[in-house]
Design a protein around this motif. Structure first.
Motif, short mmCIF file in Angstrom:
data_model
loop_
_atom_site.label_atom_id
_atom_site.label_comp_id
_atom_site.label_asym_id
_atom_site.label_seq_id
_atom_site.Cartn_x
_atom_site.Cartn_y
_atom_site.Cartn_z
N ILE A 1 0.76 -1.08 -0.08
CA ILE A 1 0.03 -0.01 0.21
C ILE A 1 0.77 1.11 -0.03
N SER A 2 2.03 1.27 0.46
CA SER A 2 3.06 2.20 0.71
C SER A 2 3.33 2.75 -0.88
N LEU A 3 3.37 1.94 -1.74
CA LEU A 3 3.40 2.49 -3.17
C LEU A 3 2.49 2.99 -3.89
N THR A 4 1.13 2.91 -3.43
CA THR A 4 0.05 3.60 -3.88
C THR A 4 0.09 4.92 -3.04
N VAL A 5 0.62 5.06 -1.83
CA VAL A 5 0.69 6.53 -1.27
C VAL A 5 1.84 7.04 -1.77
N TYR A 6 2.88 6.60 -2.25
CA TYR A 6 3.90 7.33 -2.86
C TYR A 6 3.37 7.92 -4.30
N MET A 7 2.72 6.95 -5.02
CA MET A 7 2.14 7.46 -6.51
C MET A 7 1.11 8.72 -6.10
N GLN A 8 0.56 8.57 -5.06
CA GLN A 8 -0.54 9.65 -4.84
C GLN A 8 0.18 10.88 -4.24
N HIS A 9 1.07 10.97 -3.68
CA HIS A 9 1.63 11.94 -2.90
C HIS A 9 2.79 12.66 -3.47
N MET A 10 3.89 11.86 -4.04
CA MET A 10 4.84 12.32 -4.54
C MET A 10 5.03 12.49 -6.20
N LEU A 11 3.97 11.74 -6.77
CA LEU A 11 3.54 11.60 -8.45
C LEU A 11 2.48 12.53 -8.78
N ASP A 12 1.70 12.81 -7.63
CA ASP A 12 0.36 13.31 -7.94
C ASP A 12 -0.52 12.74 -8.54
N TRP A 13 -0.52 11.31 -8.37
CA TRP A 13 -1.46 10.54 -9.62
C TRP A 13 -2.74 10.48 -8.52
N PRO A 14 -3.96 10.27 -9.26
CA PRO A 14 -5.29 10.16 -8.56
C PRO A 14 -5.19 8.71 -7.85
N GLN A 15 -5.92 8.53 -7.01
CA GLN A 15 -6.35 7.39 -6.25
C GLN A 15 -6.32 6.16 -7.04
N ARG A 16 -7.46 6.39 -8.00
CA ARG A 16 -7.67 5.24 -9.12
C ARG A 16 -6.62 4.88 -9.91
N THR A 17 -5.96 5.74 -10.38
CA THR A 17 -4.83 5.42 -11.25
C THR A 17 -3.88 4.80 -10.33
N SER A 18 -3.37 5.03 -9.27
CA SER A 18 -2.32 4.58 -8.23
C SER A 18 -2.86 3.06 -8.06
N LEU A 19 -4.12 3.08 -7.58
CA LEU A 19 -4.51 1.82 -7.09
C LEU A 19 -4.51 0.61 -8.45
N ALA A 20 -4.99 1.29 -9.59
CA ALA A 20 -4.90 0.59 -10.70
C ALA A 20 -3.47 -0.08 -11.15
N ALA A 21 -2.55 0.86 -11.05
CA ALA A 21 -0.99 0.54 -11.33
C ALA A 21 -0.53 -0.48 -10.30
N TYR A 22 -1.06 -0.27 -8.88
CA TYR A 22 -0.52 -1.12 -8.06
C TYR A 22 -1.17 -2.61 -8.29
N TYR A 23 -2.34 -2.63 -8.48
CA TYR A 23 -3.00 -4.09 -8.76
C TYR A 23 -2.57 -4.58 -10.03
N ALA A 24 -2.07 -3.79 -11.14
CA ALA A 24 -1.41 -4.37 -12.26
C ALA A 24 -0.13 -4.97 -11.95
N PHE A 25 0.48 -4.13 -11.06
CA PHE A 25 1.95 -4.77 -10.75
C PHE A 25 1.82 -6.18 -9.95
N TYR A 26 0.85 -6.09 -8.96
CA TYR A 26 0.53 -7.29 -8.15
C TYR A 26 0.06 -8.51 -9.23
N PHE A 27 -0.76 -8.27 -10.29
CA PHE A 27 -1.06 -9.33 -11.02
C PHE A 27 0.00 -9.90 -11.81
N CYS A 28 0.55 -9.05 -12.30
CA CYS A 28 1.96 -9.49 -12.99
C CYS A 28 2.72 -10.32 -12.09
N SER A 29 3.09 -9.89 -11.02
CA SER A 29 3.87 -10.74 -10.22
C SER A 29 3.50 -12.23 -10.09
N TYR A 30 2.08 -12.39 -10.07
CA TYR A 30 1.50 -13.85 -10.09
C TYR A 30 1.33 -14.38 -11.46
#
Length: 123
Positions: A1-30
């Motif tokens: 979850i800290s990855l999404t916080v980084y995306m939201q606060h440091m990169l100024d991504w919207p919450q939906r975009t940061s969560l989508a990127a995080y879950y895409a990364f999580y999916f690719c790991s599997y």
């Protein structure tokens, strides 16, 4: 979850975009476990795949660390070079997903080999 916080606060991504990127990364790991398992079984073997996957993972973590370091990249988007950490972030997440998948495939199959020589009465 800290990855999404980084995306939201440091990169100024919207919450939906940061969560989508995080879950895409999580999916690719599997999802990458299947190609890494085929690679481990057909080409490299378990131990070589584990070592190479560990180095790929470490490279991804190093790129992620360097891309998130404040002295190297001023905060997006007030910087004169907007979006500079984003390609490094994506590259690092790809390397981490590949390294994670290779590690999952090899480590999961090593445990039964370690327990095969143990007496059943001691378990």
């Amino acid at each position: 979850i800290s990855l999404t916080v980084y995306m939201q606060h440091m990169l100024d991504w919207p919450q939906r975009t940061s969560l989508a990127a995080y879950y895409a990364f999580y999916f690719c790991s599997y999802a990458l476990c299947l190609p890494m398992g085929i690679l481990a079984d057909d080409r490299w073997g378990k131990f070589k795949t584990l070592v190479i996957s560990g180095w790929i993972y470490a490279l991804g973590v190093a790129i992620l660390t360097l891309s998130a370091s404040p002295p190297l990249w001023p905060k997006y988007p007030t910087d004169a070079w907007p979006g500079a950490p984003i390609p490094a972030l994506i590259t690092s997440l790809v390397f981490i997903a590949i390294g994670t998948a290779g590690t999952k495939v090899c480590v999961a199959s090593m445990l039964p080999e370690q327990l095969s020589n143990v007496d059943e009465g001691k378990i």
